[in-house]
Design an enzyme around this catalytic site. Structure first.
Site, PDB file in Angstrom:
ATOM      1  N   LYS A 224       0.812  -1.220   0.000  1.00 54.81           N
ATOM      2  CA  LYS A 224       0.000   0.000   0.000  1.00 54.81           C
ATOM      3  C   LYS A 224       0.848   1.275   0.000  1.00 54.81           C
ATOM      4  O   LYS A 224       2.060   1.254   0.221  1.00 54.81           O
ATOM      5  CB  LYS A 224      -0.970  -0.011   1.180  1.00 54.81           C
ATOM      6  CG  LYS A 224      -2.131  -0.978   0.955  1.00 54.81           C
ATOM      7  CD  LYS A 224      -3.222  -0.827   1.980  1.00 54.81           C
ATOM      8  CE  LYS A 224      -4.450  -1.658   1.595  1.00 54.81           C
ATOM      9  NZ  LYS A 224      -5.518  -1.575   2.604  1.00 54.81           N
ATOM     10  N   ARG A 259      -4.239 -10.188   4.381  1.00 58.55           N
ATOM     11  CA  ARG A 259      -4.698 -10.146   2.986  1.00 58.55           C
ATOM     12  C   ARG A 259      -3.525  -9.660   2.145  1.00 58.55           C
ATOM     13  O   ARG A 259      -3.060  -8.530   2.310  1.00 58.55           O
ATOM     14  CB  ARG A 259      -5.906  -9.210   2.857  1.00 58.55           C
ATOM     15  CG  ARG A 259      -6.501  -9.123   1.457  1.00 58.55           C
ATOM     16  CD  ARG A 259      -7.685  -8.167   1.448  1.00 58.55           C
ATOM     17  NE  ARG A 259      -8.292  -8.086   0.125  1.00 58.55           N
ATOM     18  CZ  ARG A 259      -7.911  -7.255  -0.834  1.00 58.55           C
ATOM     19  NH1 ARG A 259      -6.895  -6.416  -0.613  1.00 58.55           N
ATOM     20  NH2 ARG A 259      -8.511  -7.242  -2.004  1.00 58.55           N
TER      21      ARG A 259
END
Length: 280
Positions: A224, A259
């Site tokens: 991210k 995840r």
């Protein structure tokens, strides 16, 4: 149907369960997670399962910062045939649908998905109705605002308190309505309407979000943009090391599910840490 008593909880040796990301989208932020076509998608699913994935998470709408929404019919077109085919070929796997739309979630569960991964945190009351009506598992994630604008000056009075109150409250409402608590997990929503300082605060440990039912915790941090700010890594292809650093910390603080885009690397990391810990 998964064994709900174990599949949302970390392994006995402390390793988080691994949820592999499968994006049926042309615009998800990490290009290597995108796939299209039944044959290519099944090949990717098989690869992730062979690498040790516990879950496969399928999404048909990018929710990266600045992303535009897609129409419901288009999201269904992208994910439902794939869910049906994955379930046919791999009847035993744990499968989740990454969607914030009740209409998509309901059809996806009917097609064979086990869990609804809702990035909007059951903001739409109809999503809670789908969860209760189908008995599906659910991951309730926190997002401040909408994907298109969520990173424009996000603000909290106190991030942990605000987020915990919202997520635990939504979980409490489901449980009070009769939904089994062992089918609920919570995700603080790293990068979804958060500043870097908020993300780091939320990731410092996991127990602050579990609530009175000691609910499982999922982290989605893989590649991210926090690593752009933290490490000056502008490209998603440059962010694996930072991602694995968070994964190592996640195992230390007891996170239940990660995840991820890179299943093999996370499985290897987790096994190595577990072996070392067992010999302390």
């Amino acid at each position: 149907m998964p064994d709900w008593s174990t599949i949302l909880r970390r392994r006995p040796d402390g390793r988080p369960r691994i949820m592999g990301v499968l994006n049926m989208t042309p615009d998800s932020f990490h290009a290597d997670s995108r796939t299209e076509g039944v044959e290519a998608t099944l090949k990717q699913v098989t690869k992730m399962l062979n690498e040790g994935a516990d879950w496969i998470d399928i999404g048909g709408e990018s929710t990266r910062p600045g992303a535009n929404p897609v129409q419901v019919h288009e999201e269904k077109r992208r994910v439902i045939p794939i869910i049906e085919e994955i379930r046919r070929v791999h009847p035993e796997i744990a499968l989740s649908i990454d969607t914030r739309r009740p209409e998509v979630a309901k059809v996806a569960i009917e097609a064979g998905a086990d869990l609804i991964n809702d990035v909007s945190g059951l903001r739409d009351p109809k999503m809670a109705e789908v969860v209760l009506g189908t008995g599906a598992g659910v991951c309730i994630m926190h997002m401040q605002g909408e994907p298109k604008s969520m990173q424009k000056k996000p603000h909290y009075s106190e991030a942990r308190t605000d987020i915990a109150n919202e997520l635990i409250g939504r979980a409490h409402d489901l449980i009070e309505a009769g939904h089994p608590s062992d089918r609920i997990c919570l995700d603080p929503g790293i990068g979804f309407g958060k500043r870097l300082e908020d993300n780091l605060n939320l990731l410092s440990d996991a127990d602050w979000i579990r609530g009175p039912h000691n609910l499982p915790v999922l982290w989605g941090v893989s590649r991210k943009s926090m690593f752009r700010e933290l490490l000056n890594r502008n490209e998603t292809s440059e962010r694996l090391a930072g991602t694995l650093g968070v994964a190592a910390h996640a195992q230390k603080v007891g996170v239940d599910i990660l995840r991820v885009h890179d299943v093999a690397e996370h499985v290897d990391l987790g096994r190595t840490l577990a072996e070392l810990e067992a010999r302390r």
